[in-house]
Design a protein around this motif. Structure first.
Motif, PDB file in Angstrom:
ATOM      1  N   UNK A  85       1.130   1.803 -10.138  1.00  0.00           N
ATOM      2  CA  UNK A  85       0.525   2.636  -9.253  1.00  0.00           C
ATOM      3  C   UNK A  85       0.871   4.290  -9.983  1.00  0.00           C
ATOM      4  N   UNK A  86       2.512   4.930 -11.006  1.00  0.00           N
ATOM      5  CA  UNK A  86       2.854   5.806 -11.191  1.00  0.00           C
ATOM      6  C   UNK A  86       2.191   5.918 -12.033  1.00  0.00           C
ATOM      7  N   UNK A 105       0.758  -1.181   0.079  1.00  0.00           N
ATOM      8  CA  UNK A 105       0.132  -0.133  -0.152  1.00  0.00           C
ATOM      9  C   UNK A 105       1.215   0.942  -0.066  1.00  0.00           C
ATOM     10  N   UNK A 106       2.133   1.239   1.254  1.00  0.00           N
ATOM     11  CA  UNK A 106       2.689   2.400   1.314  1.00  0.00           C
ATOM     12  C   UNK A 106       3.431   2.861  -0.247  1.00  0.00           C
ATOM     13  N   UNK A 147      12.070   7.649  -0.983  1.00  0.00           N
ATOM     14  CA  UNK A 147      11.854   8.027   0.695  1.00  0.00           C
ATOM     15  C   UNK A 147      10.966   6.327   0.775  1.00  0.00           C
ATOM     16  N   UNK A 148      10.225   6.087   0.259  1.00  0.00           N
ATOM     17  CA  UNK A 148       8.627   5.170   0.353  1.00  0.00           C
ATOM     18  C   UNK A 148       9.383   3.646   0.297  1.00  0.00           C
ATOM     19  N   UNK A 149      10.510   3.740  -0.154  1.00  0.00           N
ATOM     20  CA  UNK A 149      11.924   2.189  -0.415  1.00  0.00           C
ATOM     21  C   UNK A 149      12.271   2.534   1.113  1.00  0.00           C
ATOM     22  N   UNK A 172       3.209   5.915  -3.106  1.00  0.00           N
ATOM     23  CA  UNK A 172       4.245   7.112  -3.549  1.00  0.00           C
ATOM     24  C   UNK A 172       4.212   7.313  -4.917  1.00  0.00           C
ATOM     25  N   UNK A 173       3.770   5.678  -5.811  1.00  0.00           N
ATOM     26  CA  UNK A 173       3.838   5.755  -7.051  1.00  0.00           C
ATOM     27  C   UNK A 173       3.102   6.560  -7.903  1.00  0.00           C
TER      28      UNK A 173
END
Length: 252
Positions: free
Chosen positions: A214-215, A7-8, A32-34, A12-13
């Motif tokens: 998502x990106x 989900x995170x 940052x999410x990674x 972020x994507x």
């Protein structure tokens, strides 16, 4: 990956794809999410780059009319972007995390200040071109794009802000034409950088796929949103994004 991780990374994507399509700088979200889920910095950067490049493809398809109209003029910038993107990726792999963390805030701040001053710079270039009947903007844009491409291959956060500044030297000032060119060149240089990262074996494919899907959605929606927002507001958003990214990295 846990459900929370997925989900995170998806959120972020999406945010990165949307912001990259409009102004650039979305890498900060995916990188940052990674890091937040425990991926080492160099691997996080490589994984982020591999994923977000697909979002750039989606936004470039949405800008296909503008891209096709300027494709011939952009070929020199595409060529220098291939070289710069590859060199930047190699530099990242060889230099490690500490060096690029120290440089990022200064590069972002410089790019934002440059972009804020591009309207006056454009007028000066057009005056010189009209007087000398020469394309002075392209002569300056090619080496500038080369430096931007090295940075983009090296890290990439804020690359869009820097590229919008360099492209303002050659494009006619209409925001969507400049933004479409930026998205095309982002694909070119990021693809070269990702090829280097894939060859080095530092990309986490599963995480990259989540971010990529998502990106792509975020990149498409970002272009649709950009077409409906006044140019002055878009320029302000780009400048604010650059300053915000600079502050983030100075603080951290």
């Amino acid at each position: 990956m846990t459900t929370f991780d997925i989900v995170l990374l998806a959120v972020a994507g999406f945010a990165a794809g949307t912001l990259n399509a409009i102004a650039g700088g979305g890498t900060i979200f995916t990188f940052s999410a990674l890091l937040a889920i425990g991926v080492p910095p160099v691997a996080a950067n490589a994984t982020s780059a591999a994923a977000v490049v697909l979002g750039s493809v989606a936004s470039t398809v949405a800008y296909r009319r503008e891209v096709m109209a300027a494709l011939k003029r952009l070929l020199p910038l595409c060529l220098i972007s291939v070289v710069g993107g590859g060199l930047g990726a190699i530099l990242l792999l060889r230099s490690g995390d500490q060096a690029f963390r120290a440089l990022v805030p200064w590069l972002l701040l410089f790019a934002t200040v440059l972009f804020a001053g591009t309207p006056r710079l454009q007028r000066a270039i057009r005056t010189a071109a009209a007087t000398q009947k020469a394309k002075g903007g392209m002569r300056l844009a090619v080496p500038t794009q080369g430096l931007v491409s090295v940075y983009g291959g090296y890290f990439g956060a804020g690359m869009g802000v820097m590229m919008l500044a360099s492209l303002s030297l050659t494009e006619d000032g209409e925001y969507h034409a400049v933004n479409a060119a930026k998205n095309l060149l982002s694909i070119v240089l990021q693809s070269m950088a990702v090829a280097v990262f894939l060859a080095s074996g530092v990309v986490h494919f599963g995480m990259s796929l989540v971010i990529a899907v998502a990106s792509i959605l975020g990149g498409w929606i970002g272009v649709l949103a950009a077409r409906r927002v006044p140019e002055r507001l878009m320029r302000s958003l780009i400048i604010v994004s650059g300053l915000g990214l600079s502050l983030w990295y100075f603080v951290n």
